[in-house]
Design an enzyme around this catalytic site. Structure first.
Site, PDB file in Angstrom:
ATOM      1  N   HIS A 182      33.981 -13.383  78.055  1.00  0.00           N
ATOM      2  CA  HIS A 182      34.658 -12.072  78.180  1.00  0.00           C
ATOM      3  C   HIS A 182      33.739 -10.932  78.575  1.00  0.00           C
ATOM      4  O   HIS A 182      34.204  -9.816  78.816  1.00  0.00           O
ATOM      5  CB  HIS A 182      35.437 -11.730  76.894  1.00  0.00           C
ATOM      6  CG  HIS A 182      34.598 -11.369  75.712  1.00  0.00           C
ATOM      7  ND1 HIS A 182      34.492 -10.072  75.273  1.00  0.00           N
ATOM      8  CD2 HIS A 182      33.852 -12.106  74.869  1.00  0.00           C
ATOM      9  CE1 HIS A 182      33.711 -10.045  74.189  1.00  0.00           C
ATOM     10  NE2 HIS A 182      33.318 -11.278  73.925  1.00  0.00           N
TER      11      HIS A 182
ATOM     12  N   CYS B  42      30.139  -4.959  67.148  1.00  0.00           N
ATOM     13  CA  CYS B  42      30.377  -5.555  65.839  1.00  0.00           C
ATOM     14  C   CYS B  42      29.939  -4.652  64.700  1.00  0.00           C
ATOM     15  O   CYS B  42      30.404  -4.785  63.594  1.00  0.00           O
ATOM     16  CB  CYS B  42      29.644  -6.883  65.750  1.00  0.00           C
ATOM     17  SG  CYS B  42      29.925  -7.893  67.191  1.00  0.00           S
TER      18      CYS B  42
HETATM   19  C1  LIG Z   1      24.121 -10.501  72.631  1.00  0.00           C
HETATM   20  C2  LIG Z   1      25.433 -10.997  72.145  1.00  0.00           C
HETATM   21  N1  LIG Z   1      25.514 -12.221  71.604  1.00  0.00           N
HETATM   22  C3  LIG Z   1      26.663 -12.726  71.151  1.00  0.00           C
HETATM   23  C4  LIG Z   1      27.828 -11.991  71.207  1.00  0.00           C
HETATM   24  C5  LIG Z   1      29.094 -12.589  70.676  1.00  0.00           C
HETATM   25  O1  LIG Z   1      29.897 -13.056  71.722  1.00  0.00           O
HETATM   26  P1  LIG Z   1      31.473 -13.314  71.485  1.00  0.00           P
HETATM   27  O2  LIG Z   1      32.111 -11.970  71.417  1.00  0.00           O
HETATM   28  O3  LIG Z   1      31.903 -14.101  72.678  1.00  0.00           O
HETATM   29  O4  LIG Z   1      31.596 -14.087  70.233  1.00  0.00           O
HETATM   30  C6  LIG Z   1      27.797 -10.703  71.749  1.00  0.00           C
HETATM   31  C7  LIG Z   1      29.025  -9.878  71.776  1.00  0.00           C
HETATM   32  O5  LIG Z   1      28.978  -8.671  71.700  1.00  0.00           O
HETATM   33  C8  LIG Z   1      26.565 -10.197  72.236  1.00  0.00           C
HETATM   34  O6  LIG Z   1      26.477  -8.984  72.742  1.00  0.00           O
END
Ligand SMILES: Cc1ncc(COP(=O)(O)O)c(C=O)c1O
Length: 367
Positions: free
Chosen positions: A193, A316
């Protein structure tokens, strides 16, 4: 609406939606079924693997589809159980929280310190107490500042100790070109995404000579490492998004960099404004800045009232109101870190949007 938060997520490309639709309806076969309807779904997954592999230059590597970057990261770290694990101090929460939660399962959990730009210096690697087979997890590009880590130098430095490197390339994918093969990592996490693909899709790329521990047990899908009927439509969408990212890489890169240059020129006229990791290699679409004495969260809300979407850091942690651990690890003073705003540009932004953002930002600061 002016959307300037592409590191949080992107709008699914229309061409991606078009590619996915048949697999939600007419081509609904189970990819494990032997008859034609199943074989059609299986070959769609194979094509997606080729499209992703071509984008990251990973011939021979195995691509395990997951529910996203978070799961790919969890799967990677699960392979360090019983071994030593070292993670950098600026990893995404999906690495950091997973490592902390599973702390007792590792022989040791070490944090690799970063410099003031967020980069892991090679001397920092020497401070960990390595044993052969241990794992280091260092992200290729940081989601907040956009800092690009020299992963090839890290893998080279750790090779003689027999340490396997995992890299979270979720933010780097589709924004800069890189080669899985040349980086020398054993494992790499990706997410759909962030590159105009559907949400809930991702992958762990596994080097040819690395054997993964089974993650989800059941059927023999995905090399027996992650059982469960594949999310065919999401995988097809991820593959198509990867194909488009490869075909349009040069154009997208030049466009977003020109826009960011325009934006940064305007930002530098704001008294006291600091651009984080300004002097180092960064993703061309990302700029994170702070203005002493201003609350990033308040600013974010004021911008939202004017229909402008930006972030104060990682999507997050944005709602928790905490100071960004990334900026803390870089030694940024708490009050400046609290003022952080991240702008992450996308392929469809334009100059008018940048200029409007700057006008609203300046007016909000003046209030
Ligand atoms: C560096 C990084 N790793 C992992 C993720 C997690 O990915 P997903 O949203 O597909 O779980 C993100 C999402 O913001 C990210 O920026």
């Amino acid at each position: 609406m002016i959307y300037l938060d592409h590191n949080a997520t992107t709008c699914c490309d229309e061409r991606v939606v078009e590619a996915m639709l048949p697999y939600l309806h007419a081509m609904y076969g189970n990819p494990s079924s032997l008859y034609k309807l199943g074989r059609v779904a299986r070959s769609a997954i194979d094509i997606a693997r080729e499209q992703i592999s071509a984008l990251i230059d990973a011939p021979g590597a195995r691509i395990v589809f997951t529910s996203g970057g978070t799961e790919a990261n969890a799967l990677a770290l699960a392979n360090a159980c019983g071994l030593g694990l070292a993670i950098s101090a600026i990893e995404h929460p999906s690495i950091f929280e997973n490592a902390e939660y599973n702390r007792q399962r590792f022989r040791q959990l070490h944090t690799l310190e970063v410099n003031e730009a967020g980069a892991v210096p090679l001397v920092s690697l020497d401070r960990a107490n390595w044993q052969a087979g241990d794992m280091a997890s260092v992200m290729l590009a940081n989601n907040e500042t956009g800092l690009i880590q020299d992963i090839a130098a890290i893998t080279e430095h750790l090779a003689e100790r027999g340490v396997n490197v995992h890299t979270d390339a979720v933010q780097a994918l589709g924004k800069i070109s890189f080669s899985f093969k040349k980086l020398g990592v054993k494992l790499m996490s990706l997410s759909s995404h962030k590159i105009y693909g559907p949400k809930g899709g991702g992958a762990l790329v596994v080097a040819e000579d690395f054997v993964l521990k089974p993650w989800l047990r059941g059927g023999d899908q995905q090399y027996g490492w992650r059982a469960g009927t594949e999310n065919v439509a999401a995988i097809v969408g991820f593959g198509k998004a990867a194909e488009l990212a490869k075909a349009e890489a040069a154009l997208r890169g030049v466009r977003v960099l020109a826009l960011r240059t325009r934006l940064e020129q305007a930002l530098r006229t704001i008294p006291g404004l600091v651009i984080f990791a300004e002097q180092v290699k960064r993703l061309p679409n990302t700029v994170q800045f702070g203005i002493p004495g201003i609350s990033g969260e308040m600013l974010l809300m004021q911008l939202d009232q004017r229909n402008i979407a930006v972030s104060s850091g990682s999507a997050c942690s944005a709602s928790s109101g905490e100071i960004s651990p990334v900026l803390v690890a870089m030694g940024v003073e708490a009050s400046l870190a609290r003022s952080a705003i991240r702008v992450s540009l996308g392929k469809d932004n334009n100059e008018t949007e940048i200029d409007q953002f700057v006008d609203v930002l300046k007016a909000s600061i003046a209030n």
